[in-house]
Design a protein around this motif. Sequence first.
Motif, PDB file in Angstrom:
ATOM      1  N   LEU A 222       0.996  -1.197   0.253  1.00  0.00           N
ATOM      2  CA  LEU A 222      -0.243   0.356   0.153  1.00  0.00           C
ATOM      3  C   LEU A 222       1.063   1.616  -0.061  1.00  0.00           C
ATOM      4  O   LEU A 222       1.621   1.275  -0.971  1.00  0.00           O
ATOM      5  CB  LEU A 222      -0.758   0.087   1.228  1.00  0.00           C
ATOM      6  CG  LEU A 222      -1.852  -0.742   1.169  1.00  0.00           C
ATOM      7  CD1 LEU A 222      -2.647  -1.363   2.649  1.00  0.00           C
ATOM      8  CD2 LEU A 222      -2.904  -1.740   0.075  1.00  0.00           C
TER       9      LEU A 222
ATOM     10  N   LYS B  82      -6.586  -9.379  -1.517  1.00  0.00           N
ATOM     11  CA  LYS B  82      -6.560  -9.541  -1.852  1.00  0.00           C
ATOM     12  C   LYS B  82      -7.298 -11.236  -3.463  1.00  0.00           C
ATOM     13  O   LYS B  82      -8.058 -11.040  -3.886  1.00  0.00           O
ATOM     14  CB  LYS B  82      -4.879  -9.274  -3.214  1.00  0.00           C
ATOM     15  CG  LYS B  82      -4.836  -7.697  -3.284  1.00  0.00           C
ATOM     16  CD  LYS B  82      -5.039  -6.191  -3.744  1.00  0.00           C
ATOM     17  CE  LYS B  82      -4.548  -5.365  -3.893  1.00  0.00           C
ATOM     18  NZ  LYS B  82      -5.083  -3.990  -4.515  1.00  0.00           N
TER      19      LYS B  82
ATOM     20  N   GLU C  48       1.971  -7.727  -7.451  1.00  0.00           N
ATOM     21  CA  GLU C  48       0.835  -6.561  -5.910  1.00  0.00           C
ATOM     22  C   GLU C  48       1.929  -6.323  -5.155  1.00  0.00           C
ATOM     23  O   GLU C  48       2.973  -6.624  -5.378  1.00  0.00           O
ATOM     24  CB  GLU C  48       0.143  -7.561  -5.402  1.00  0.00           C
ATOM     25  CG  GLU C  48      -0.852  -6.104  -4.005  1.00  0.00           C
ATOM     26  CD  GLU C  48      -1.740  -5.668  -5.269  1.00  0.00           C
ATOM     27  OE1 GLU C  48      -2.439  -5.919  -5.905  1.00  0.00           O
ATOM     28  OE2 GLU C  48      -1.960  -4.130  -4.736  1.00  0.00           O
ATOM     29  N   ASP C  49       2.293  -4.717  -5.030  1.00  0.00           N
ATOM     30  CA  ASP C  49       3.008  -4.036  -4.235  1.00  0.00           C
ATOM     31  C   ASP C  49       4.481  -4.221  -4.234  1.00  0.00           C
ATOM     32  O   ASP C  49       5.095  -4.561  -3.082  1.00  0.00           O
ATOM     33  CB  ASP C  49       2.084  -4.227  -2.524  1.00  0.00           C
ATOM     34  CG  ASP C  49       1.177  -3.591  -2.599  1.00  0.00           C
ATOM     35  OD1 ASP C  49       0.536  -2.710  -3.677  1.00  0.00           O
ATOM     36  OD2 ASP C  49      -0.014  -3.889  -1.802  1.00  0.00           O
TER      37      ASP C  49
ATOM     38  N   ASP D 267      -1.216  -5.246 -11.343  1.00  0.00           N
ATOM     39  CA  ASP D 267      -2.156  -4.564 -10.520  1.00  0.00           C
ATOM     40  C   ASP D 267      -1.703  -2.949 -10.263  1.00  0.00           C
ATOM     41  O   ASP D 267      -3.048  -1.840  -9.955  1.00  0.00           O
ATOM     42  CB  ASP D 267      -2.898  -5.242  -9.181  1.00  0.00           C
ATOM     43  CG  ASP D 267      -3.927  -4.794  -8.631  1.00  0.00           C
ATOM     44  OD1 ASP D 267      -5.033  -4.124  -9.065  1.00  0.00           O
ATOM     45  OD2 ASP D 267      -4.305  -4.350  -7.391  1.00  0.00           O
ATOM     46  N   ASP D 268      -0.884  -2.856  -9.207  1.00  0.00           N
ATOM     47  CA  ASP D 268      -1.323  -1.385  -8.813  1.00  0.00           C
ATOM     48  C   ASP D 268      -0.735  -0.487  -9.983  1.00  0.00           C
ATOM     49  O   ASP D 268      -1.008   0.687  -9.938  1.00  0.00           O
ATOM     50  CB  ASP D 268       0.549  -1.256  -8.485  1.00  0.00           C
ATOM     51  CG  ASP D 268      -0.436  -1.929  -6.921  1.00  0.00           C
ATOM     52  OD1 ASP D 268      -1.602  -1.597  -6.000  1.00  0.00           O
ATOM     53  OD2 ASP D 268       0.043  -3.055  -6.385  1.00  0.00           O
TER      54      ASP D 268
ATOM     55  N   ASN E 271      -2.967   5.142   0.240  1.00  0.00           N
ATOM     56  CA  ASN E 271      -3.673   4.429   1.376  1.00  0.00           C
ATOM     57  C   ASN E 271      -2.960   3.540   2.418  1.00  0.00           C
ATOM     58  O   ASN E 271      -1.677   3.528   1.712  1.00  0.00           O
ATOM     59  CB  ASN E 271      -4.491   2.465   0.267  1.00  0.00           C
ATOM     60  CG  ASN E 271      -5.381   2.699  -0.722  1.00  0.00           C
ATOM     61  OD1 ASN E 271      -6.578   3.145   0.033  1.00  0.00           O
ATOM     62  ND2 ASN E 271      -5.554   2.591  -1.529  1.00  0.00           N
TER      63      ASN E 271
ATOM     64  N   ASN F 280     -10.274   2.944  -6.281  1.00  0.00           N
ATOM     65  CA  ASN F 280      -9.191   1.991  -5.781  1.00  0.00           C
ATOM     66  C   ASN F 280      -9.414   0.502  -7.107  1.00  0.00           C
ATOM     67  O   ASN F 280     -10.430   0.369  -7.267  1.00  0.00           O
ATOM     68  CB  ASN F 280      -9.799   1.325  -4.858  1.00  0.00           C
ATOM     69  CG  ASN F 280      -8.827   0.329  -4.029  1.00  0.00           C
ATOM     70  OD1 ASN F 280      -8.448  -0.621  -4.253  1.00  0.00           O
ATOM     71  ND2 ASN F 280      -8.300   1.204  -2.879  1.00  0.00           N
ATOM     72  N   ASN F 281      -8.346  -0.149  -7.252  1.00  0.00           N
ATOM     73  CA  ASN F 281      -8.280  -0.766  -8.594  1.00  0.00           C
ATOM     74  C   ASN F 281      -8.941  -2.648  -7.965  1.00  0.00           C
ATOM     75  O   ASN F 281      -8.958  -3.099  -8.693  1.00  0.00           O
ATOM     76  CB  ASN F 281      -6.929  -1.378  -8.651  1.00  0.00           C
ATOM     77  CG  ASN F 281      -5.958  -2.000  -6.993  1.00  0.00           C
ATOM     78  OD1 ASN F 281      -6.486  -2.484  -6.208  1.00  0.00           O
ATOM     79  ND2 ASN F 281      -4.395  -1.466  -6.918  1.00  0.00           N
TER      80      ASN F 281
HETATM   81  C1  PYR Z   1      -4.899  -0.455  -3.449  1.00  0.00           C
HETATM   82  C2  PYR Z   1      -4.011  -1.120  -3.757  1.00  0.00           C
HETATM   83  O1  PYR Z   1      -3.229  -2.207  -4.529  1.00  0.00           O
HETATM   84  C3  PYR Z   1      -3.057   0.000  -2.697  1.00  0.00           C
HETATM   85  O2  PYR Z   1      -3.363   0.932  -2.625  1.00  0.00           O
HETATM   86  O3  PYR Z   1      -1.636  -0.626  -2.407  1.00  0.00           O
END
Ligand code: PYR
Length: 420
Positions: free
Chosen positions: A77, A94, A136-137, A161-162, A286, A317-318
Amino acid sequence: MSEDFKQAALDYHEFPKPGKISVELTTPAQTSRDLSLAYSPGVAEPVKEIAADPENAYRYTAKGNLVAVITDGSAILGLGNLGPLASKPVMEGKSLLFKRFAGVDSIDIEVESESPQAFIDTVRRIANTFGGINLEDIKAPECFEIERTLIEQCEIPVFHDDQHGTAIVTVAGVLNALEIVGKNIADVKMTVLGAGAAAISCSKLLILAGMKPENIFMCDRKGVIHSGRDDLNQYKAGFAIDTDKRTVDDALNGADIFLGLSGPNMVTGEQIKTMAANPIIFACANPVPEIMPEEVAAARDDAIMATGRSDFPNQVNNVLGFPFIFRGALDVRARRINEEMKLAAAKALAGLAKEPVTQEVLDAYGLDSLEFGPEYIIPKAVDSRLLGVVSTAVAQAAIDTGAADGPLPANYPLKSISDI
Ligand SMILES: CC(=O)C(=O)O
Ligand SMILES: NC(=O)C1=CN([C@@H]2O[C@H](COP(=O)(O)OP(=O)(O)OC[C@H]3O[C@@H](n4cnc5c(N)ncnc54)[C@H](OP(=O)(O)O)[C@@H]3O)[C@@H](O)[C@H]2O)C=CC1
Ligand SMILES: [Mg+2]
């Protein structure tokens, strides 16, 4: 965050069982015959079929509906690089969202890796287990090379995704917000705070949707990214423009849009006051946005305000993207998730916000009414129509662009996850 909410969040994750996901069986496993089919000796038959033709993995295993959520924990996040294990609640989250909103089975994988190459090698070696990979992230700039290489090396959709989930939802929100304030995407000036995974990808998709590159003032920790800087990586350099603006203050002055994809509490009400009339403010960090909605409301009354959170209007938001994008991609056996599929998803999302809001949504948010306007620019996550609308748009775009190996399934448009 109040102590009560903090404890409620911890309790939510601890009870009734630690974590948020589990695995369920889809076939009977009670009798000796069941077990002889499920395991030895019966399991040898699908093994031989798959060895003879790998395509059969889609027929005889869970692969086709299984997405891995994979991270190195380097940009959790807006909390930063707290390592793979600490990221597990987000990754399980997720997986929860994949299942809840799109019926996609998903498992989280947190990778300890000493380098981007080690991460790539790990993911590539396990990729065939899955129908798709949701990265992710993972922080910028490493995330760009990691995703590019994995897309090249894997035969299944790989999607950070981000970058792209966020971009799809942001484009949908921006298009609708601009329509509400009566501004043209080709004319508006946008200040982006953050120059990482999400910021770069959102800006690229907004350009594809019609925004002019010279109207985008991207800022990192050192201020505006301009052509006089010699400290930019290749991804930031793509957004360097000829401008005298140097600080976030300079960039916000007169801007039509603020897009925050950086970290908590970076912008003040005083700065927001200097933006153009009817500003569009997406503070998407976030869990704590760049500026809270109440501070924006105190600064001016003509803003359209969005955050990445569920507890304010306009959640950009994704979560509105990745479950349905993978649903559509998996269902037509797309090999890639291309730009046309992403834009189709953004337009489908934007379109749904203009449809009358259903009672299901009103009940979930405790509202009497809600209609397209400054407080409702994008559908709510619990809107069950997202499944049909977005996954169909993505699947059709995959077919139209030759990215799909299969046809639109007979059960499309999906009405609920029980159709899957
Ligand atoms: C929502 C999301 O994937 C983030 O804040 O990293
Ligand atoms: N609402 C949503 O759906 C989503 C929201 N996000 C949010 O976006 C943020 C960034 O995520 P992501 O792109 O994945 O992370 P990255 O690590 O890839 O990028 C972070 C970016 O934020 C910049 N940044 C951090 N602190 C500051 C600061 N004080 N001033 C200016 N810029 C700063 C960094 O600047 P520098 O390059 O100089 O280090 C970097 O460019 C997070 O808060 C995340 O929660 C992300 C994805 C989805
Ligand atoms: Mg993320």
